[in-house]
Write a protein that holds these residues in place. Structure first.
Motif, mmCIF file in Angstrom:
data_model
loop_
_atom_site.group_PDB
_atom_site.id
_atom_site.type_symbol
_atom_site.label_atom_id
_atom_site.label_comp_id
_atom_site.label_asym_id
_atom_site.label_seq_id
_atom_site.Cartn_x
_atom_site.Cartn_y
_atom_site.Cartn_z
ATOM 1 N N THR A 89 0.839 -1.192 0.000
ATOM 2 C CA THR A 89 0.000 0.000 0.000
ATOM 3 C C THR A 89 0.877 1.245 0.000
ATOM 4 N N LYS A 90 0.355 2.298 -0.599
ATOM 5 C CA LYS A 90 1.105 3.550 -0.664
ATOM 6 C C LYS A 90 0.740 4.414 0.541
ATOM 7 N N SER A 91 1.748 4.878 1.236
ATOM 8 C CA SER A 91 1.516 5.716 2.413
ATOM 9 C C SER A 91 1.593 7.190 2.032
ATOM 10 N N LEU A 92 1.174 8.038 2.932
ATOM 11 C CA LEU A 92 1.225 9.487 2.712
ATOM 12 C C LEU A 92 2.675 9.944 2.527
ATOM 13 N N PHE A 93 3.576 9.400 3.338
ATOM 14 C CA PHE A 93 4.988 9.756 3.226
ATOM 15 C C PHE A 93 5.532 9.374 1.853
ATOM 16 N N GLY A 94 5.190 8.184 1.385
ATOM 17 C CA GLY A 94 5.677 7.733 0.082
ATOM 18 C C GLY A 94 5.156 8.584 -1.057
ATOM 19 N N GLU A 95 3.905 8.981 -0.969
ATOM 20 C CA GLU A 95 3.326 9.839 -2.002
ATOM 21 C C GLU A 95 4.006 11.202 -2.040
ATOM 22 N N GLN A 96 4.247 11.788 -0.865
ATOM 23 C CA GLN A 96 4.895 13.100 -0.823
ATOM 24 C C GLN A 96 6.345 13.005 -1.284
ATOM 25 N N LEU A 97 7.031 11.925 -0.930
ATOM 26 C CA LEU A 97 8.400 11.740 -1.381
ATOM 27 C C LEU A 97 8.444 11.579 -2.899
ATOM 28 N N ARG A 98 7.484 10.860 -3.470
ATOM 29 C CA ARG A 98 7.427 10.682 -4.914
ATOM 30 C C ARG A 98 7.219 12.023 -5.605
#
Length: 116
Positions: A89-98
């Protein structure tokens, strides 16, 4: 043994890497020993270094290889879990880092940077 190694791929990789490394290092040391023994260099070195089981020249490589093996095992363990056991699953942190990485790849520059 094969069932255990197939069920736990990390253990399989570690065991095969240690076996291959041991064979390569053992063959290289055997060749060096044969060359040194045939040329007579080993006899002079053995007396000069006092090569016994508790010599620093014998124990230090053993200790260093054990420490390096532990470091390699730990790094491999972390890499294994990073590759195979991370959450899908994609987390909020991962989305912002992307988003940050995509923004930096497009060549965006910040104001007030160096070289102006």
């Amino acid at each position: 043994m094969k069932k255990i190694l197939n069920r736990i791929p990390l253990l399989k990789y570690v065991v095969t890497a240690f076996a291959k490394g041991f064979c390569i290092i053992g063959a290289a040391l055997a060749v060096l020993f044969a060359i040194g023994y045939a040329s007579g260099i080993y006899g002079r070195i053995e007396n000069a270094l006092d090569l016994k089981y508790d010599s620093v020249f014998v124990t230090l490589p053993i200790i260093l290889s054990a420490v390096l093996a532990l470091i390699c095992f730990f790094v491999g363990f972390l890499m294994y879990f990073h590759k195979y056991k991370r959450q899908k699953t994609k987390s909020l942190f991962g989305e912002q880092l992307r988003q940050v990485l995509e923004h930096s790849e497009t060549g965006g520059q910040r104001e007030g940077g160096r070289g102006e």
